[in-house]
Design an enzyme around this catalytic site. Structure first.
Site, PDB file in Angstrom:
ATOM      1  N   HIS A  17      -0.237 -15.649  14.718  1.00 44.18           N
ATOM      2  CA  HIS A  17       1.141 -15.204  14.514  1.00 44.18           C
ATOM      3  C   HIS A  17       1.316 -13.799  15.075  1.00 44.18           C
ATOM      4  CE1 HIS A  17      -0.238 -12.695  11.205  1.00 44.18           C
ATOM      5  NE2 HIS A  17      -0.792 -13.736  10.629  1.00 44.18           N
ATOM      6  N   HIS A  20      -1.406 -11.022  14.742  1.00 39.73           N
ATOM      7  CA  HIS A  20      -2.569 -11.102  15.631  1.00 39.73           C
ATOM      8  C   HIS A  20      -2.225 -10.566  17.014  1.00 39.73           C
ATOM      9  CE1 HIS A  20      -3.157 -14.605  12.771  1.00 39.73           C
ATOM     10  NE2 HIS A  20      -4.167 -13.814  12.483  1.00 39.73           N
ATOM     11  N   CYS A 125     -10.781 -13.260  -5.111  1.00 40.02           N
ATOM     12  CA  CYS A 125      -9.693 -13.963  -4.427  1.00 40.02           C
ATOM     13  C   CYS A 125     -10.297 -14.847  -3.344  1.00 40.02           C
ATOM     14  CB  CYS A 125      -8.691 -12.994  -3.793  1.00 40.02           C
ATOM     15  SG  CYS A 125      -7.483 -13.860  -2.751  1.00 40.02           S
ATOM     16  N   CYS A 128      -8.915 -14.011   0.229  1.00 40.00           N
ATOM     17  CA  CYS A 128      -9.491 -12.796   0.821  1.00 40.00           C
ATOM     18  C   CYS A 128     -10.992 -12.959   1.043  1.00 40.00           C
ATOM     19  CB  CYS A 128      -9.317 -11.583  -0.084  1.00 40.00           C
ATOM     20  SG  CYS A 128      -7.636 -11.001  -0.260  1.00 40.00           S
ATOM     21  N   CYS A 143      -4.038 -11.275  -6.835  1.00 36.64           N
ATOM     22  CA  CYS A 143      -4.460 -10.587  -5.621  1.00 36.64           C
ATOM     23  C   CYS A 143      -3.291  -9.757  -5.100  1.00 36.64           C
ATOM     24  CB  CYS A 143      -4.885 -11.604  -4.564  1.00 36.64           C
ATOM     25  SG  CYS A 143      -5.080 -10.863  -2.939  1.00 36.64           S
ATOM     26  N   HIS A 146      -2.327 -11.564  -1.610  1.00 38.96           N
ATOM     27  CA  HIS A 146      -1.860 -12.958  -1.610  1.00 38.96           C
ATOM     28  C   HIS A 146      -1.034 -13.328  -2.836  1.00 38.96           C
ATOM     29  CE1 HIS A 146      -5.328 -13.103   1.217  1.00 38.96           C
ATOM     30  NE2 HIS A 146      -4.432 -13.756   1.899  1.00 38.96           N
ATOM     31  N   LYS A 300       5.238  -8.517   4.461  1.00 27.32           N
ATOM     32  CA  LYS A 300       4.301  -8.586   5.568  1.00 27.32           C
ATOM     33  C   LYS A 300       4.459  -9.950   6.221  1.00 27.32           C
ATOM     34  CE  LYS A 300      -0.591  -9.182   6.453  1.00 27.32           C
ATOM     35  NZ  LYS A 300      -1.800  -9.689   5.846  1.00 27.32           N
ATOM     36  N   LYS A 303       1.378 -16.018   7.919  1.00 28.93           N
ATOM     37  CA  LYS A 303       1.623 -17.440   7.752  1.00 28.93           C
ATOM     38  C   LYS A 303       1.620 -17.808   6.270  1.00 28.93           C
ATOM     39  CE  LYS A 303       2.119 -21.562   9.563  1.00 28.93           C
ATOM     40  NZ  LYS A 303       3.301 -21.908  10.318  1.00 28.93           N
TER      41      LYS A 303
END
Ligand SMILES: [Zn+2]
Length: 504
Positions: A17, A20, A125, A128, A143, A146, A300, A303
């Site tokens: 995405h 990256h 997590c 992670c 987390c 997440h 943020k 995905k």
């Protein structure tokens, strides 16, 4: 001078995405710029393939972890040419050479006495692949990244004695004030260190998808240490028959996102020290590109959070350079900021199509029309000599500090200056007056030289666009010796094709 720049290696469980693309393009701009300057450059990217999340996802799909990793690694490998990344190697942590080198380095850490066996219990997590310390845990035992509930995990692990490195890490931060950039990230990492370091798990006992611990084959290395070591191991086998370690280690820049700061700014230098290896020169921590979501909250883009601005769509409709440009225009590299498709469209139209694109076609067109394409061999206008004075040194200085947005802004000020100059001198008026031929010569030569310089300076940012521009200018020299205003003299130019056509 050698210049070694890396991106994070991307976790194969995610689909590629914008995040990256962002890290990779940032590193690519630095690599391309340093190549212009004649430096000895190595640029590394790749994928992180081990760990529990990959094993779990593979199980769910009924395939082996290796099959899943192969399939997903290909998506990241394919991303690189699409965004015009000029990486010298693409590492996969399932490479046999990487795994052997990880065992080698961590065996040294063990033999140097920085490893012990103990029992670990903590909040974990799975997304992670990381245990969370008490002060990292979000309300409701979640987390912080997440927002999923953490699980209580207890297992026998090998530990890395991170706490023993507190003083050496503080010394590192004192002696290398640019170890972490920008400054607010340096402060964040240092305060984490000063807050007291706990030993960390080096291995996992109940996993098989990873690199085997050589002194205890019932364990695999914790995926983070396996992954971090890619920066070091890649150099030993990236070029068949050649070991580049001496030539490029320590790395000049690790470009990372802020979510992996702790690993790169604390664990990574400590594990290198424990192995007796030099630490990198700089870790550059960039922020998040935030998108306004439907509820008006900023998130943020990732995905897993279901909020994606699709870089592939931008590339398909507007070209790679438009994405490379926009990533560093609205949000200063190193800060968090908001991006949007509306803002993207505005920048594309106003800055790329109108300011740069029109400047290129207008200036080449005027030389073609008024001087049959021959660039007048006359002295350059002192006003523009002054406007460009010191620009290439400024850009180089900014990019030495990975200040990509500021470098682009410095260049863009001259794009605007040249447009203003064209409006002020009005060559189309001068062309009507036979007595003003010398003024016309000077204006045309001065503008076209400015356009040439902009091409050289923009090469790392907009490589495809500059290649088109340089075809029209009949000069493809993008080396740094050509970066100064007046450094070269163009002979003949052709009218440039539109550099940024209206999107279909
Ligand atoms: Zn998490």
């Amino acid at each position: 001078m050698s210049f070694y720049v890396t991106t994070p290696i991307y976790y194969v469980n995610a689909a590629p995405h914008l995040g990256h693309a962002y890290s990779t393009i940032g590193a690519d701009i630095l690599a391309r710029h340093m190549r212009q300057r004649g430096e000895d450059v190595f640029f590394l990217t790749g994928v992180d393939e081990h760990g529990e999340p990959v094993a779990l996802a593979a199980e769910k799909e009924g395939v082996t972890p290796q099959e899943l990793a192969d399939r997903n690694a290909a998506r990241f490998r394919d991303l690189m040419p699409l965004i015009n990344a000029s990486n010298d190697f693409f590492i996969r942590t399932t490479d046999a050479e990487h795994k052997a080198a990880v065992q080698d380095v961590l065996q040294r850490v063990h033999d140097n006495g920085h490893v012990y066996k103990g029992e670990y219990e903590g909040w974990y997590c799975p997304r992670c692949a990381d245990f969370k310390t008490e002060n990292e845990i979000e309300d409701g035992n979640r987390c912080p990244i997440h927002h999923i509930e953490l699980t209580r995990e207890k297992e026998e692990n090998w530990f890395f004695a991170l706490s023993a490195f507190q003083e050496r890490l503080e010394q590192l931060y004192a002696s290398q004030p640019d170890f972490v950039m920008p400054r607010h990230r340096y402060n964040e990492a240092l305060s984490f260190i000063r807050g007291g370091l706990q030993d960390v798990s080096l291995s996992r006992a109940n996993l098989t998808w990873g690199v085997t611990v050589p002194w205890d084959p019932g364990h695999v290395f914790y995926v983070w240490f396996d992954a971090l070591l890619n920066y070091y191991t890649a150099l030993s086998y990236a070029r068949p028959g050649e070991d580049l370690t001496e030539r490029f280690w320590p790395a000049t820049y690790h470009v990372i996102g802020k979510d992996i700061l702790k690993f790169h700014c604390v664990f990574w230098p400590a594990i290198l020290m424990a192995a007796g290896l030099p630490v990198p020169e700089h870790v550059f921590v960039h922020g998040y590109l935030l998108m306004q979501n439907a509820e008006g909250r900023e998130d943020k883009m990732s995905k897993s959070l279901g909020n994606v601005l699709d870089p592939f769509e931008i590339i398909e409709r507007f070209g790679t350079d438009a994405l490379r440009f926009y990533c560093f225009r609205d949000v200063s590299f190193g800060q968090d900021g908001v991006v949007s498709t509306a803002q993207f469209g505005q920048r594309y139209e106003a800055e790329l199509a109108n300011e740069l694109g029109n400047l290129a076609s207008r200036s080449t067109n005027m030389v073609a029309r008024y001087r049959d394409g021959v660039v007048p061999d006359v002295s350059l206008d002192p006003a523009l000599v002054e406007a460009f004075a010191g620009l290439e040194a400024d850009v180089a200085g900014l990019l030495d500090r990975a200040e990509i947005t500021q470098a682009l802004e410095a260049i863009w000020e001259r794009v605007r200056r040249l447009n203003a100059y064209v409006a002020e001198t009005a060559p189309w008026q001068l062309a009507k007056d036979p007595e003003r031929g010398e003024d016309l010569d000077r204006a045309l030569a001065s503008v076209i030289e400015g356009v040439r310089v902009l091409g050289v300076l923009l090469t790392p940012f907009l490589p495809e666009t500059v290649a088109k521009l340089q075809m029209a200018l009949g000069d493809a020299d993008s080396t740094w010796t050509a970066a100064g205003y007046g450094a070269r003299r163009l002979q003949r130019v052709e009218k440039a094709e539109p550099l940024f056509p209206r999107a279909a």
